[in-house]
Design an enzyme around this catalytic site. Structure first.
Site, PDB file in Angstrom:
ATOM      1  N   HIS A   2      -2.783  11.209   0.463  1.00  0.00           N
ATOM      2  CA  HIS A   2      -2.224  11.146   1.884  1.00  0.00           C
ATOM      3  C   HIS A   2      -1.750  12.327   2.315  1.00  0.00           C
ATOM      4  O   HIS A   2      -0.421  12.559   2.421  1.00  0.00           O
ATOM      5  CB  HIS A   2      -1.270   9.886   1.817  1.00  0.00           C
ATOM      6  CG  HIS A   2      -1.011   9.411   2.917  1.00  0.00           C
ATOM      7  ND1 HIS A   2      -0.993   7.758   3.183  1.00  0.00           N
ATOM      8  CD2 HIS A   2      -0.545   9.855   4.339  1.00  0.00           C
ATOM      9  CE1 HIS A   2      -0.748   7.545   4.531  1.00  0.00           C
ATOM     10  NE2 HIS A   2      -0.355   9.023   5.182  1.00  0.00           N
ATOM     11  N   ARG A  12       0.620  -1.129   0.118  1.00  0.00           N
ATOM     12  CA  ARG A  12       0.053   0.032   0.053  1.00  0.00           C
ATOM     13  C   ARG A  12       0.875   1.288  -0.020  1.00  0.00           C
ATOM     14  O   ARG A  12       1.852   1.474   0.903  1.00  0.00           O
ATOM     15  CB  ARG A  12      -0.869   0.107   1.251  1.00  0.00           C
ATOM     16  CG  ARG A  12      -1.809   1.281   1.257  1.00  0.00           C
ATOM     17  CD  ARG A  12      -2.889   1.065   2.425  1.00  0.00           C
ATOM     18  NE  ARG A  12      -3.300   2.475   2.622  1.00  0.00           N
ATOM     19  CZ  ARG A  12      -3.294   3.582   3.569  1.00  0.00           C
ATOM     20  NH1 ARG A  12      -2.152   3.329   4.465  1.00  0.00           N
ATOM     21  NH2 ARG A  12      -3.862   4.450   3.542  1.00  0.00           N
TER      22      ARG A  12
END
Length: 512
Positions: free
Chosen positions: A146, A101
């Site tokens: 993110h 990830r």
């Protein structure tokens, strides 16, 4: 009679000792064959390198403002994953993980949002990364956002405080689906919106440093309203990107799309109705703030009753779009369990992270810790918490598929390299948390993957390089990578070895 009581006590002791020892066993075969076991990173924390046409992000600017990062560092180099990604993928492959990830840097792909062109060097870098992963049998699990955005969008229209961000995020998402979606089968739109919006707009500790008293002292901002305005635009951005994926890409590419939240588990400080209500409010703020609108079309009642007009309203058209697009899975980043105390019935000191919920969170009760401390001051080791938060999400959202997208242990960057590499506390953490993930699955929770945070020691946002979460040690001077004991533990676990317990012995861990 006394003799019988002693014998009974011994039998009970043996029974519970055996039960306890059996619960410590964990092995790969307890999970489905197609279960994703991986590691996690984020672009800003590991990539470094402003080369290759990368634009300036909000975090690039923030980390160069004196006083914002605890050790005065920045992420200009970080782990230099940009130039070391092939070596890093070889390391991942040696562990036996089947997924990785990571996040894409918006500014590496579209340096200035809609106000500039697409960067071919950025597209090429992520194509090379994705192809290298697949060549090693590792599935990319990709996050679009993110925490970092192009600084251009902050300067033009204050980013998440403006509805203009919806169009920008949708455009960025479509570029990514077009460039990488033929190989990426797992997408998440956002990582931990509940975290970065509170730190950015409630207490002002992160960029864009907006807040108001009593939550913080910033040059501008309104802690009572701005977190929810920004969150509203983020939810609609998720819906816009998901709508594009559903209509233009999903059928042909065969992937899935979700979002990642970061909830604590909360125990009531006291067994009172007030503290039990505080638990529900804090869970709603961690989880329901974003998942309720996406899945049910509106904010959770626990938040609406408290915040009232401070929470924006969805139009009927927006509700319709949210309910049509929804998501395919939920990502859960879980690190800690804490106590919740109600602040409605009795005054509390202001909690700069949870104060708007009129509750405060703490790791202590009557002077005793809820669990062992980690290197993060507000993270405590309470393994059962991961099972409880999984079951909470399962029950609230009708068992939508879940992935544990982050779970990990923080070390303080103190001591010698040898001491940090011999990370027995992290081995014990993983050994104790994974059985509770499996327990939740045995109880019917549709959990489909587990990702350790993190693969590498990295730049830890406002704490700089003072914390190490990695299962791989990074020497920030030489960029040398050294797998820690936890990496060895993970390799043996994934190879099928039964991991029963762990003890430090001559600098190594032993399992039997």
């Amino acid at each position: 009679m006394k003799k019988k009581m002693i014998i009974l006590s011994l039998l009970l002791f043996c029974f519970f000792s055996l039960a306890a020892s059996s619960s410590l066993a964990v092995e790969r075969t307890q999970f489905p064959d197609d279960f994703l076991f991986g590691t996690s990173t984020s672009s800003f924390q590991v990539e470094g390198s402003l080369e290759g046409g990368k634009g300036v992000s909000n975090w690039d600017v923030f980390t160069h403002i004196p006083g914002t990062i605890s050790d005065g560092s920045n992420a200009d180099v970080a782990d230099d994953h940009y130039n070391h990604f092939r070596e890093d993928i070889d390391l991942m492959h040696s562990l036996g993980v089947n997924s990785y990830r990571f996040s894409l840097a918006w500014t590496r792909i579209i340096p200035k949002g809609r106000f500039g062109g697409i960067n071919p060097e950025g597209i090429a870098f992520y194509n090379d990364l994705i192809d290298a992963l697949l060549q090693k049998g590792i599935q990319p699990f990709v996050t679009l956002h993110h925490f970092e955005i192009p600084q251009e969008l902050e300067e033009r229209y204050a980013s998440w405080l403006s509805s203009h961000i919806i169009e920008d995020f949708a455009y960025y998402a479509e570029v990514c689906f077009t460039a990488f979606g033929d190989r990426v089968k797992y997408w998440t739109t956002f990582n931990e919106p509940n975290t970065f919006l509170k730190f950015g707009y409630l207490n002002g500790r992160w960029t864009p440093r907006r807040c108001s008293p009593p939550y913080g002292h910033c040059e501008a901002g309104d802690s009572e309203t701005e977190p929810y305005i920004a969150g509203h635009n983020l939810i609609l951005s998720h819906a816009a990107a998901t709508d594009i994926y559903r209509k233009k890409f999903q059928a042909a590419q065969g992937g899935k799309i979700g979002i990642v939240i970061s909830p604590n588990w909360y125990e009531p400080l006291r067994n009172t109705s007030e503290d039990l209500s505080a638990v529900q409010r804090l869970l709603a703020s961690d989880v329901g703030w974003f998942l309720d609108p996406i899945i049910f079309g509106n904010y959770p009642a626990e938040m609406r009753q408290l915040l009232r007009s401070r929470l924006p309203n969805f139009s009927s058209e927006e509700k319709d779009q949210l309910l049509k697009t929804k998501l395919d899975f939920i990502g859960i980043n879980h690190y800690s369990t804490v106590y919740a105390k109600d602040c409605i019935s009795s005054p509390c000191s202001v909690d700069p992270f949870n104060g708007n919920m009129l509750a405060t969170a703490s790791g202590t009760r009557d002077g005793l810790l809820i669990g062992p401390r980690t290197g993060m001051p507000n993270f405590f080791v309470v393994p059962y918490g991961i099972e409880k938060i999984i079951m909470y999400v399962k029950d609230r959202y009708n068992n939508i598929p879940m992935y544990i997208t982050e779970n990990g242990y923080a070390q303080n960057d103190v001591g010698t390299k040898e001491e940090l590499v011999n990370d027995i506390e992290r081995v014990q953490f993983l050994h104790n948390y994974l059985p509770y993930v499996n327990n939740a699955m045995r109880k019917g929770a549709d959990v489909r993957g587990y990702f350790m945070w993190s693969f590498l020691d990295n730049f830890e946002w406002s704490m700089g390089y003072t914390k190490r979460f990695g299962i791989v040690y990074v020497d920030y001077e030489t960029m040398e990578r050294t797998p820690k004991l936890s990496a060895q533990w993970y390799r043996e676990f994934l190879s099928g070895k039964k991991m029963v317990t762990a003890k430090k012995r001559h600098g190594q861990y032993m399992s039997w």
